[in-house]
Write an enzyme that holds these catalytic residues in place. Structure first.
Site, PDB file in Angstrom:
ATOM      1  N   ASP A  37      28.503  -9.979 -11.028  1.00 48.18           N
ATOM      2  CA  ASP A  37      27.367  -9.082 -10.563  1.00 48.18           C
ATOM      3  C   ASP A  37      25.958  -9.541 -11.041  1.00 48.18           C
ATOM      4  OD1 ASP A  37      28.935  -7.112  -9.711  1.00 48.18           O
ATOM      5  OD2 ASP A  37      29.059  -5.994 -11.417  1.00 48.18           O
ATOM      6  N   GLU A  38      26.015 -11.152 -11.277  1.00 53.89           N
ATOM      7  CA  GLU A  38      24.731 -11.721 -11.754  1.00 53.89           C
ATOM      8  C   GLU A  38      23.818 -11.720 -10.635  1.00 53.89           C
ATOM      9  OE1 GLU A  38      27.841 -12.894 -11.598  1.00 53.89           O
ATOM     10  OE2 GLU A  38      28.276 -13.541 -13.762  1.00 53.89           O
ATOM     11  N   LYS A  88      24.844 -13.314  -7.246  1.00 55.56           N
ATOM     12  CA  LYS A  88      25.528 -14.183  -6.300  1.00 55.56           C
ATOM     13  C   LYS A  88      24.992 -13.940  -4.708  1.00 55.56           C
ATOM     14  CE  LYS A  88      29.382 -13.282  -8.253  1.00 55.56           C
ATOM     15  NZ  LYS A  88      29.359 -12.577  -9.207  1.00 55.56           N
ATOM     16  N   ASN A 134      37.664  -6.679  -4.767  1.00 62.55           N
ATOM     17  CA  ASN A 134      37.077  -6.316  -6.099  1.00 62.55           C
ATOM     18  C   ASN A 134      35.612  -6.955  -6.241  1.00 62.55           C
ATOM     19  OD1 ASN A 134      37.890  -9.197  -6.270  1.00 62.55           O
ATOM     20  ND2 ASN A 134      38.543  -9.082  -8.031  1.00 62.55           N
ATOM     21  N   ALA A 135      35.077  -7.883  -5.403  1.00 64.92           N
ATOM     22  CA  ALA A 135      33.481  -8.269  -5.291  1.00 64.92           C
ATOM     23  C   ALA A 135      32.675  -7.546  -4.736  1.00 64.92           C
ATOM     24  CB  ALA A 135      33.719  -9.648  -4.832  1.00 64.92           C
ATOM     25  N   GLY A 136      31.481  -7.250  -5.297  1.00 63.30           N
ATOM     26  CA  GLY A 136      30.565  -6.580  -4.263  1.00 63.30           C
ATOM     27  C   GLY A 136      29.351  -7.280  -4.405  1.00 63.30           C
ATOM     28  N   HIS A 137      28.851  -7.907  -3.388  1.00 67.71           N
ATOM     29  CA  HIS A 137      27.741  -8.872  -3.248  1.00 67.71           C
ATOM     30  C   HIS A 137      26.649  -8.540  -2.652  1.00 67.71           C
ATOM     31  CE1 HIS A 137      30.379 -12.709  -4.199  1.00 67.71           C
ATOM     32  NE2 HIS A 137      30.713 -11.722  -5.131  1.00 67.71           N
ATOM     33  N   GLN A 156      33.030 -12.662  -8.820  1.00 72.64           N
ATOM     34  CA  GLN A 156      33.194 -12.354 -10.278  1.00 72.64           C
ATOM     35  C   GLN A 156      32.348 -13.212 -11.066  1.00 72.64           C
ATOM     36  OE1 GLN A 156      36.654 -12.397  -8.474  1.00 72.64           O
ATOM     37  NE2 GLN A 156      35.988 -10.456  -7.999  1.00 72.64           N
ATOM     38  N   THR A 194      39.966 -11.045 -14.601  1.00 73.62           N
ATOM     39  CA  THR A 194      40.586 -10.784 -13.253  1.00 73.62           C
ATOM     40  C   THR A 194      41.740 -11.596 -13.043  1.00 73.62           C
ATOM     41  OG1 THR A 194      39.886 -10.522 -10.904  1.00 73.62           O
ATOM     42  CG2 THR A 194      38.801 -12.529 -12.074  1.00 73.62           C
ATOM     43  N   ALA A 236      28.503  -2.259  -7.358  1.00 71.49           N
ATOM     44  CA  ALA A 236      28.455  -2.433  -6.003  1.00 71.49           C
ATOM     45  C   ALA A 236      29.640  -2.232  -5.346  1.00 71.49           C
ATOM     46  CB  ALA A 236      27.899  -3.821  -5.651  1.00 71.49           C
ATOM     47  N   GLY A 255      30.993   1.695  -8.152  1.00 68.39           N
ATOM     48  CA  GLY A 255      29.688   2.524  -8.563  1.00 68.39           C
ATOM     49  C   GLY A 255      29.638   2.869 -10.066  1.00 68.39           C
ATOM     50  N   SER A 260      14.603 -14.952  -9.925  1.00 67.83           N
ATOM     51  CA  SER A 260      14.539 -14.025  -9.128  1.00 67.83           C
ATOM     52  C   SER A 260      13.915 -12.631  -9.684  1.00 67.83           C
ATOM     53  CB  SER A 260      15.868 -13.467  -8.783  1.00 67.83           C
ATOM     54  OG  SER A 260      16.108 -12.449  -7.815  1.00 67.83           O
ATOM     55  N   VAL A 261      12.820 -12.104  -8.911  1.00 70.13           N
ATOM     56  CA  VAL A 261      12.074 -10.993  -9.518  1.00 70.13           C
ATOM     57  C   VAL A 261      12.075  -9.879  -8.797  1.00 70.13           C
ATOM     58  CG1 VAL A 261      10.398 -12.679 -10.463  1.00 70.13           C
ATOM     59  CG2 VAL A 261      10.043 -11.847  -8.248  1.00 70.13           C
TER      60      VAL A 261
HETATM   61  P1  GDP Z   1      26.817 -10.073  -7.365  1.00 62.07           P
HETATM   62  O1  GDP Z   1      28.269  -9.366  -7.318  1.00 62.07           O
HETATM   63  O2  GDP Z   1      26.806 -11.298  -8.101  1.00 62.07           O
HETATM   64  O3  GDP Z   1      26.621 -10.504  -5.780  1.00 62.07           O
HETATM   65  O4  GDP Z   1      25.780  -9.095  -7.688  1.00 62.07           O
HETATM   66  P2  GDP Z   1      25.734  -7.497  -7.215  1.00 62.07           P
HETATM   67  O5  GDP Z   1      25.145  -7.485  -5.875  1.00 62.07           O
HETATM   68  O6  GDP Z   1      26.981  -6.794  -7.516  1.00 62.07           O
HETATM   69  O7  GDP Z   1      24.680  -6.899  -8.247  1.00 62.07           O
HETATM   70  C1  GDP Z   1      23.481  -7.358  -8.231  1.00 62.07           C
HETATM   71  C2  GDP Z   1      22.244  -6.425  -8.136  1.00 62.07           C
HETATM   72  O8  GDP Z   1      21.309  -6.860  -8.629  1.00 62.07           O
HETATM   73  C3  GDP Z   1      22.301  -5.888  -6.638  1.00 62.07           C
HETATM   74  O9  GDP Z   1      22.241  -4.339  -6.517  1.00 62.07           O
HETATM   75  C4  GDP Z   1      21.208  -6.573  -6.217  1.00 62.07           C
HETATM   76  O10 GDP Z   1      20.422  -6.058  -5.133  1.00 62.07           O
HETATM   77  C5  GDP Z   1      20.340  -6.676  -7.397  1.00 62.07           C
HETATM   78  N1  GDP Z   1      19.315  -7.834  -7.401  1.00 62.07           N
HETATM   79  C6  GDP Z   1      19.667  -9.080  -7.365  1.00 62.07           C
HETATM   80  N2  GDP Z   1      18.516  -9.766  -7.662  1.00 62.07           N
HETATM   81  C7  GDP Z   1      17.729  -9.147  -8.341  1.00 62.07           C
HETATM   82  C8  GDP Z   1      16.601  -9.211  -9.236  1.00 62.07           C
HETATM   83  O11 GDP Z   1      16.050 -10.349  -9.167  1.00 62.07           O
HETATM   84  N3  GDP Z   1      15.965  -7.957  -9.526  1.00 62.07           N
HETATM   85  C9  GDP Z   1      16.571  -6.732  -9.325  1.00 62.07           C
HETATM   86  N4  GDP Z   1      15.726  -5.713  -9.750  1.00 62.07           N
HETATM   87  N5  GDP Z   1      17.517  -6.509  -8.637  1.00 62.07           N
HETATM   88  C10 GDP Z   1      18.216  -7.737  -8.360  1.00 62.07           C
HETATM   89  P1  IMO Z   2      31.570  -9.701  -8.169  1.00 64.02           P
HETATM   90  O1  IMO Z   2      31.916 -10.787  -7.415  1.00 64.02           O
HETATM   91  C1  IMO Z   2      32.003  -7.377 -12.001  1.00 64.02           C
HETATM   92  C2  IMO Z   2      36.176  -6.651 -13.077  1.00 64.02           C
HETATM   93  C3  IMO Z   2      36.679  -5.262 -13.145  1.00 64.02           C
HETATM   94  C4  IMO Z   2      37.626  -5.432 -14.515  1.00 64.02           C
HETATM   95  C5  IMO Z   2      38.184  -6.755 -14.336  1.00 64.02           C
HETATM   96  C6  IMO Z   2      39.526  -6.795 -13.467  1.00 64.02           C
HETATM   97  O2  IMO Z   2      30.880  -8.391  -7.544  1.00 64.02           O
HETATM   98  O3  IMO Z   2      30.434 -10.236  -9.471  1.00 64.02           O
HETATM   99  P2  IMO Z   2      40.264  -6.468 -10.968  1.00 64.02           P
HETATM  100  O4  IMO Z   2      39.812  -5.389  -9.865  1.00 64.02           O
HETATM  101  O5  IMO Z   2      39.673  -7.752 -10.597  1.00 64.02           O
HETATM  102  O6  IMO Z   2      41.566  -6.557 -11.523  1.00 64.02           O
HETATM  103  O7  IMO Z   2      39.478  -6.075 -12.451  1.00 64.02           O
HETATM  104  O8  IMO Z   2      37.131  -7.614 -13.526  1.00 64.02           O
HETATM  105  N1  IMO Z   2      35.504  -7.211 -11.885  1.00 64.02           N
HETATM  106  C7  IMO Z   2      34.301  -7.395 -11.924  1.00 64.02           C
HETATM  107  N2  IMO Z   2      33.145  -6.899 -12.563  1.00 64.02           N
HETATM  108  N3  IMO Z   2      31.997  -8.160 -10.740  1.00 64.02           N
HETATM  109  C8  IMO Z   2      32.918  -8.337  -9.951  1.00 64.02           C
HETATM  110  O9  IMO Z   2      32.550  -9.212  -8.865  1.00 64.02           O
HETATM  111  C9  IMO Z   2      34.044  -7.842 -10.347  1.00 64.02           C
HETATM  112  N4  IMO Z   2      35.358  -8.010  -9.919  1.00 64.02           N
HETATM  113  C10 IMO Z   2      36.237  -7.772 -10.967  1.00 64.02           C
HETATM  114  O10 IMO Z   2      35.563  -4.281 -13.525  1.00 64.02           O
HETATM  115  O11 IMO Z   2      36.801  -5.157 -15.666  1.00 64.02           O
HETATM  116 MG    MG Z   3      28.904  -7.653  -7.633  1.00 63.28          MG
END
Ligand code: GDP
Ligand code: IMO
Ligand code: MG
Length: 428
Positions: free
Chosen positions: A13-14, A16, A38-41, A223, A238, A298, A301, A411-412
């Site tokens: 959830d960085e 990506k 499992n990913a949510g981008h 991840q 994972t 993502a 929830g 990123s801001v």
């Molecule tokens: P991913 O799994 O690495 O793609 O990241 P996620 O989408 O799960 O989580 C990142 C969250 O931070 C999302 O809700 C993005 O919309 C949000 N986001 C990304 N970059 C920024 C940023 O620079 N600032 C803020 N406030 N939110 C960001």
């Molecule tokens: P993205 O791509 C954050 C975590 C789960 C759990 C562990 C194992 O959005 O960054 P799994 O369902 O893979 O067996 O779960 O890994 N996890 C994540 N945490 N971002 C993700 O993906 C994740 N995918 C799995 O919360 O702790």
């Molecule tokens: Mg994510």
């Protein structure tokens, strides 16, 4: 030509999805190489937020091809939902999306096995996303799995039933676990039919032929490194190789094809699910980061656990991935803080160490922090690093010096446009 890899350096959830979307204009092909739903981008542009689970984050750019590689695991039901959403936004899926025949399928019974296993673990549960990831990869390495290419075979249903029989036997050992498979199967088979109508390819041939033709590829990690099956905080990880090497096995590209490795990290740190997190904040500060950063998963929830940036963990991730460029996300979330803490080393069994040891459980390891001054300004409209608050610049140069790798993007905000590209000379 070469392949660049973009991956998360923390617990996922960085950000990506956002950055892959931003960088897509520089590439011909965007490819996912591991993980699954499992990913949510998350991507944001034109005031619309999109969340992708299995489909690469280059999908909204006309002209970019998006490959779901052999290392990915696909749940046809979730995949169909994602494609349906894209069709609503006029994405030409038939042109832009290609799926590896060697990607493994998540069966409804894999999801049940995931849930049963988590229930049986009780308070030691992994905190899995319950998407069936672990059991699907177990069947892959156990040589029982079903692959996308199997849906094109005449005996697919027999293969499915064969694997299901195995799964039912395993499920019968979980006495406390009740399930209703009949309610899940029709939608799954319907989604399999839909999957069959998409572009199924021999992706390893495809990407290598593309490279020979001079095309550029960006491999999109899911991840993060601290969730990697080998190098993450095992067993709270994972089931796939989330690190750079996973792009080779998950796409069929040779290591010497890889050029730039973009490592993404948040300006602080989060984790969702169970497992150790040395810099976790259990106080109001943690809650403030969660609220300001909207730190809720993502995919599920769930509230994300929040803490300060952990440099020994980040250095570890940089090393195992060979990161060449760093990207710092969510810098805006730190605006308004009087002081920002950064963990620079740990006290471990009474001694100060600067690396990530084998055991990082609470009680064994204590973070040692350096305090930096925060900045007051709202930076969400900043588009030029020159105009950034002094304290933000100090934070960036401190991190860059500590980590030894250039920070090239900051990123801001969540929108595509809230992205500052840094000249290497800008950070002093
Ligand atoms: P991913 O799994 O690495 O793609 O990241 P996620 O989408 O799960 O989580 C990142 C969250 O931070 C999302 O809700 C993005 O919309 C949000 N986001 C990304 N970059 C920024 C940023 O620079 N600032 C803020 N406030 N939110 C960001
Ligand atoms: P993205 O791509 C954050 C975590 C789960 C759990 C562990 C194992 O959005 O960054 P799994 O369902 O893979 O067996 O779960 O890994 N996890 C994540 N945490 N971002 C993700 O993906 C994740 N995918 C799995 O919360 O702790
Ligand atoms: Mg994510």
């Amino acid at each position: 030509m070469t392949v660049d890899v973009l991956l998360g350096l923390q617990w996922g959830d960085e950000g990506k999805g956002k950055i892959v979307d931003v960088l897509t204009r520089n590439y011909d092909i965007i490819a996912r190489f591991q993980g699954g739903p499992n990913a949510g981008h998350t991507l944001e542009f034109d005031n619309i937020k999109h969340v992708l689970h299995t489909i690469p984050s280059g999908i909204f750019h006309k002209g970019a091809l998006n490959v779901v590689g052999n290392g990915v695991v696909i749940d046809p039901v979730i995949f169909k939902r994602e494609v349906d959403d894209l069709l609503k936004h006029n994405v030409d899926v038939n042109k832009a999306l290609l799926i590896s025949r060697k990607a493994h399928l998540i069966l409804p019974s894999h999801r049940l096995l995931d849930a049963a296993s988590e229930q049986a673990k009780g308070k030691n549960k992994i905190g899995s996303t319950l998407k069936g990831i672990g059991p699907t990869y177990m069947d892959k390495t156990g040589r029982n799995g079903l692959r996308v290419g199997d849906i094109e075979l005449d005996d697919f249903k027999d293969r499915y039933n064969h694997l299901l029989t195995k799964h039912k036997q395993i499920l019968s050992h979980y006495h406390e676990f009740e399930y209703d498979l009949d309610s899940l199967e029709p939608e799954w088979f319907e989604a399999v039919d839909f999957l069959r109508s998409l572009n199924l390819i021999d992706s390893e041939h495809y990407v290598n032929a593309a490279l020979k033709k001079g095309k550029t590829i960006l491999a999109e990690g899911a991840q993060g490194s601290l969730l990697d099956i080998d190098f993450g905080s095992y067993p709270f990880v994972t089931s796939s190789t989330t690190m750079c090497a996973g792009s080779c096995t998950g796409l069929g590209i040779a290591p010497n094809r890889i050029k730039n490795v973009y490592g993404i990290f948040k300006a602080y740190c989060t984790r969702v699910g169970s497992g150790p997190f040395p810099t976790e904040l259990h106080d109001e500060m943690g809650e403030e980061l969660r609220q300001k950063g909207h730190e809720f998963g993502a995919t599920t929830g769930r509230p994300r656990r929040c803490g300060w940036l952990d440099l020994p963990a980040l250095r570890y991730a940089i090393d195992i991935n060979g990161v060449t460029h760093l990207i710092m996300m969510k810098s805006d979330v730190l605006s308004g803080l009087e002081k920002i803490k950064v963990c620079t080393s740990y006290r471990y069994k009474g001694t100060e160490i600067d690396h990530l040891p084998y055991s990082i459980e609470e009680g064994l390891i204590e973070p040692i922090y350096t305090e930096l001054a925060g900045w007051k300004e709202d930076i969400t409209s900043l588009d030029n690093y020159e105009e950034a608050p002094r304290e933000l610049k100090d934070y960036v140069s401190f991190l860059q010096k500590e980590l030894g790798v250039p920070i090239t993007i900051i990123s801001v905000g969540p929108d595509r446009n809230q992205t500052i590209h840094l000249e290497e000379s800008a950070v002093v």
